[in-house]
Design an enzyme around this catalytic site. Structure first.
Site, mmCIF file in Angstrom:
data_model
loop_
_atom_site.group_PDB
_atom_site.id
_atom_site.type_symbol
_atom_site.label_atom_id
_atom_site.label_comp_id
_atom_site.label_asym_id
_atom_site.label_seq_id
_atom_site.Cartn_x
_atom_site.Cartn_y
_atom_site.Cartn_z
ATOM 1 N N ALA A 64 0.838 -1.206 0.000
ATOM 2 C CA ALA A 64 0.000 0.000 0.000
ATOM 3 C C ALA A 64 0.869 1.252 0.000
ATOM 4 O O ALA A 64 1.976 1.267 0.527
ATOM 5 C CB ALA A 64 -0.900 0.001 1.227
ATOM 6 N N TYR A 66 1.942 2.900 -2.691
ATOM 7 C CA TYR A 66 2.587 3.145 -3.988
ATOM 8 C C TYR A 66 1.561 3.732 -4.954
ATOM 9 O O TYR A 66 1.840 4.679 -5.682
ATOM 10 C CB TYR A 66 3.164 1.845 -4.545
ATOM 11 C CG TYR A 66 4.119 2.069 -5.695
ATOM 12 C CD1 TYR A 66 5.483 2.180 -5.472
ATOM 13 C CD2 TYR A 66 3.644 2.202 -7.006
ATOM 14 C CE1 TYR A 66 6.363 2.414 -6.509
ATOM 15 C CE2 TYR A 66 4.518 2.444 -8.051
ATOM 16 C CZ TYR A 66 5.876 2.548 -7.801
ATOM 17 O OH TYR A 66 6.736 2.791 -8.839
ATOM 18 N N ASN A 113 9.069 8.701 4.965
ATOM 19 C CA ASN A 113 7.910 9.437 4.451
ATOM 20 C C ASN A 113 7.000 9.854 5.588
ATOM 21 O O ASN A 113 6.878 9.166 6.591
ATOM 22 C CB ASN A 113 7.156 8.595 3.409
ATOM 23 C CG ASN A 113 6.034 7.776 4.026
ATOM 24 O OD1 ASN A 113 4.917 8.287 4.229
ATOM 25 N ND2 ASN A 113 6.311 6.524 4.365
ATOM 26 N N ARG A 114 6.416 11.027 5.392
ATOM 27 C CA ARG A 114 5.354 11.477 6.297
ATOM 28 C C ARG A 114 4.205 12.041 5.446
ATOM 29 O O ARG A 114 3.780 13.181 5.587
ATOM 30 C CB ARG A 114 5.869 12.512 7.316
ATOM 31 C CG ARG A 114 6.635 13.674 6.750
ATOM 32 C CD ARG A 114 6.874 14.766 7.795
ATOM 33 N NE ARG A 114 7.659 15.857 7.285
ATOM 34 C CZ ARG A 114 8.989 15.924 7.280
ATOM 35 N NH1 ARG A 114 9.710 14.935 7.766
ATOM 36 N NH2 ARG A 114 9.599 16.992 6.775
ATOM 37 N N PHE A 117 -1.530 10.218 4.353
ATOM 38 C CA PHE A 117 -2.691 9.796 3.558
ATOM 39 C C PHE A 117 -3.227 10.893 2.629
ATOM 40 O O PHE A 117 -4.418 11.222 2.652
ATOM 41 C CB PHE A 117 -3.872 9.356 4.448
ATOM 42 C CG PHE A 117 -3.630 8.155 5.317
ATOM 43 C CD1 PHE A 117 -2.551 7.314 5.115
ATOM 44 C CD2 PHE A 117 -4.515 7.861 6.359
ATOM 45 C CE1 PHE A 117 -2.343 6.202 5.938
ATOM 46 C CE2 PHE A 117 -4.316 6.757 7.179
ATOM 47 C CZ PHE A 117 -3.232 5.933 6.972
ATOM 48 N N ASN A 142 -6.607 -0.981 0.727
ATOM 49 C CA ASN A 142 -6.174 -0.631 2.079
ATOM 50 C C ASN A 142 -6.952 0.612 2.513
ATOM 51 O O ASN A 142 -7.003 1.607 1.787
ATOM 52 C CB ASN A 142 -4.661 -0.373 2.023
ATOM 53 C CG ASN A 142 -4.059 0.020 3.350
ATOM 54 O OD1 ASN A 142 -4.486 0.988 3.971
ATOM 55 N ND2 ASN A 142 -3.034 -0.698 3.770
ATOM 56 N N SER A 178 -0.161 3.408 10.328
ATOM 57 C CA SER A 178 0.652 4.474 9.749
ATOM 58 C C SER A 178 1.076 5.428 10.859
ATOM 59 O O SER A 178 0.247 5.851 11.668
ATOM 60 C CB SER A 178 -0.127 5.241 8.694
ATOM 61 O OG SER A 178 0.558 6.449 8.410
ATOM 62 N N ASN A 180 1.898 8.453 10.407
ATOM 63 C CA ASN A 180 1.785 9.836 9.936
ATOM 64 C C ASN A 180 0.404 10.462 10.085
ATOM 65 O O ASN A 180 0.169 11.566 9.617
ATOM 66 C CB ASN A 180 2.241 9.909 8.473
ATOM 67 C CG ASN A 180 3.660 9.423 8.326
ATOM 68 O OD1 ASN A 180 4.529 9.849 9.074
ATOM 69 N ND2 ASN A 180 3.887 8.504 7.405
ATOM 70 N N THR A 181 -0.522 9.729 10.701
ATOM 71 C CA THR A 181 -1.829 10.297 11.045
ATOM 72 C C THR A 181 -1.896 10.258 12.570
ATOM 73 O O THR A 181 -1.847 9.172 13.154
ATOM 74 C CB THR A 181 -2.969 9.480 10.411
ATOM 75 O OG1 THR A 181 -2.874 9.601 8.990
ATOM 76 C CG2 THR A 181 -4.345 9.981 10.861
ATOM 77 N N LYS A 215 -3.236 -4.349 9.144
ATOM 78 C CA LYS A 215 -1.807 -4.034 8.968
ATOM 79 C C LYS A 215 -1.256 -3.445 10.253
ATOM 80 O O LYS A 215 -1.800 -2.470 10.786
ATOM 81 C CB LYS A 215 -1.632 -3.056 7.805
ATOM 82 C CG LYS A 215 -0.169 -2.809 7.452
ATOM 83 C CD LYS A 215 -0.047 -2.195 6.086
ATOM 84 C CE LYS A 215 1.391 -1.885 5.730
ATOM 85 N NZ LYS A 215 1.510 -1.291 4.401
ATOM 86 N N THR A 243 5.098 -5.577 7.949
ATOM 87 C CA THR A 243 4.711 -4.459 8.800
ATOM 88 C C THR A 243 4.592 -3.168 7.992
ATOM 89 O O THR A 243 5.064 -3.098 6.859
ATOM 90 C CB THR A 243 5.786 -4.189 9.880
ATOM 91 O OG1 THR A 243 6.987 -3.718 9.215
ATOM 92 C CG2 THR A 243 6.085 -5.384 10.709
ATOM 93 N N ASN A 244 4.070 -2.176 8.682
ATOM 94 C CA ASN A 244 4.123 -0.807 8.166
ATOM 95 C C ASN A 244 5.544 -0.257 8.394
ATOM 96 O O ASN A 244 6.441 -0.995 8.804
ATOM 97 C CB ASN A 244 3.063 0.039 8.891
ATOM 98 C CG ASN A 244 2.463 1.083 7.959
ATOM 99 O OD1 ASN A 244 3.209 1.775 7.258
ATOM 100 N ND2 ASN A 244 1.153 1.201 7.931
ATOM 101 N N THR A 245 5.737 1.028 8.145
ATOM 102 C CA THR A 245 7.043 1.667 8.382
ATOM 103 C C THR A 245 7.285 1.821 9.886
ATOM 104 O O THR A 245 6.352 1.718 10.685
ATOM 105 C CB THR A 245 7.078 3.056 7.729
ATOM 106 O OG1 THR A 245 5.972 3.820 8.230
ATOM 107 C CG2 THR A 245 6.954 2.963 6.219
ATOM 108 N N GLY A 265 12.455 0.309 3.857
ATOM 109 C CA GLY A 265 13.632 -0.138 3.132
ATOM 110 C C GLY A 265 14.569 -0.961 4.002
ATOM 111 O O GLY A 265 14.178 -1.489 5.048
ATOM 112 N N GLY A 293 11.407 -3.821 3.815
ATOM 113 C CA GLY A 293 12.823 -3.934 3.485
ATOM 114 C C GLY A 293 13.192 -5.063 2.551
ATOM 115 O O GLY A 293 14.322 -5.543 2.575
#
Ligand SMILES: Cc1cc2nc3c(=O)[nH]c(=O)nc-3n(C[C@H](O)[C@H](O)[C@H](O)COP(=O)(O)O)c2cc1C
Length: 333
Positions: A64, A66, A113-114, A117, A142, A178, A180-181, A215, A243-245, A265, A293
């Site tokens: 998710a 991309y 990344n931040r 969404f 997702n 995520s 970032n929220t 997730k 996993t997520n980041t 990564g 990764g």
């Protein structure tokens, strides 16, 4: 070939480069002869996996984020992915965080990344998914809540998205991980998560019986992971994406330590594999999609060996290029 293209792409600001890649892939998806050529040149082969009553032509999927707005999923399917997960989709359009919000760390083969969404919302994505379906690829959607929706009302957002996408998707993934929220990851707490998932599954059961996955964040402590798995098993979800980041900055040089966002990564690989192993040990009946990764076939094999049934890539596509799925599938035993 990608070794020639990559330096040019890396001269562009990361989000611009990504938009360019998506535009190219969208065009490929609209031209069947070009799609066949791309598939012949770079596409991944067959190595079927049967799960949740679905046939995956191979275990390698696109993670998710991309293709958040499902702009290029038909073109991405030409690369031979076994599954493609679009989104995260939110009910309403929202701009995401201010730019810059995506950073390359080439020496580490990583991204931070931040994004938060950004997206055009559920109506737009539903339009992109309607119509012809590329043959052979499994489509995941997702879903996530809007930034403006308080956690206390998060279930309303997720239920709306289930109503909207259960008829269109082969599986749904509930994103509660995520970084970032603000506050999103608190939805992973035991009681909150079980209540949320029971509401979401009831909605799903009323619409269409698609597999529903959750997730998770790699930053859960062992106790928090145990609690989250209790919630997943009690509610009766069909699988987990791990996993997520990560918000950890392990393996990242000093000057990147303060850049807010999720790290993906190479530096995430071992952490996410250990997380998959822990899930598989604790809940062996729960199918796992392993992500985090994967930059080489060996990275993918490590995740499958740890207990994943399927894997996904994102950052690996940026650094290793579009033939990564093909190389992974070719290396499968
Ligand atoms: C730019 C970017 C945007 C992402 N957006 C999302 C998202 O919207 N929803 C989600 O569940 N994961 C998102 N992710 C996380 C990826 O799906 C994946 O879990 C993570 O990057 C680890 O895999 P990787 O190391 O192969 O990139 C995003 C990752 C990146 C790098």
């Amino acid at each position: 070939m990608y070794s020639l293209v990559r330096p040019l792409l890396f001269r562009l600001e990361p989000e611009r480069a990504h938009a360019l890649a998506l535009a190219g892939l969208r065009a490929v998806g609209k031209l069947p002869p070009l799609c066949s050529l791309v598939c012949k040149l770079w596409g991944a082969g067959e190595h079927p996996v049967h799960l949740w009553g679905l046939r995956f032509r191979n275990p390698v999927g696109l993670a998710a984020g991309y293709d958040k707005d499902a702009l290029a999923w038909r073109g991405l399917a030409c690369l031979g992915f076994g599954h493609i997960e679009v989104g995260t989709v939110t009910p309403l359009p929202q701009p995401g965080n201010p730019r810059p919000r995506l950073f390359r760390l080439p020496a580490q083969q990583a991204l931070i990344n931040r994004m938060g969404f950004p997206g055009r919302g559920a109506d737009f994505v539903a339009q992109q998914l309607a119509g012809s379906r590329p043959s052979g690829v499994v489509l995941g959607v997702n879903i996530g809540k809007n930034k403006a929706t308080p956690n206390a009302r998060a279930a309303d957002d997720y239920r709306l998205l289930v109503r909207r996408f259960a008829p269109l998707a082969d599986y749904l993934a509930v994103n509660v991980s995520s970084p970032n929220t603000e506050g999103l990851r608190r939805l992973q707490a035991r009681r909150t998560l079980e209540d949320l998932l029971r509401a979401v599954l009831a909605e799903r059961d009323a619409v269409r019986q698609v597999p529903l996955l959750v997730k998770l964040s790699p930053d859960l402590s062992p106790q928090q992971l145990d609690d989250a798995l209790d919630a997943l098993l009690a509610a009766g979800v069909d699988g987990v994406i791990a996993t997520n980041t990560t918000v950890s900055r392990e393996g990242v040089p000093e000057h990147w330590q303060k850049e807010a966002g999720g790290l993906s990564g190479a530096p995430l690989a071992a952490r996410s594999t250990a997380f998959i192993r822990a899930i598989h040990t604790r809940a062996p009946s729960l199918p796992i999609i392993g992500v985090g990764g994967i930059l080489t076939p060996e990275d993918a094999l490590a995740k499958l060996e740890a207990g994943a049934s399927l894997v996904q890539v994102f950052t690996g596509l940026v650094y290793a290029g579009p033939t990564l799925p093909r190389r992974i599938v070719a290396a499968l035993p």
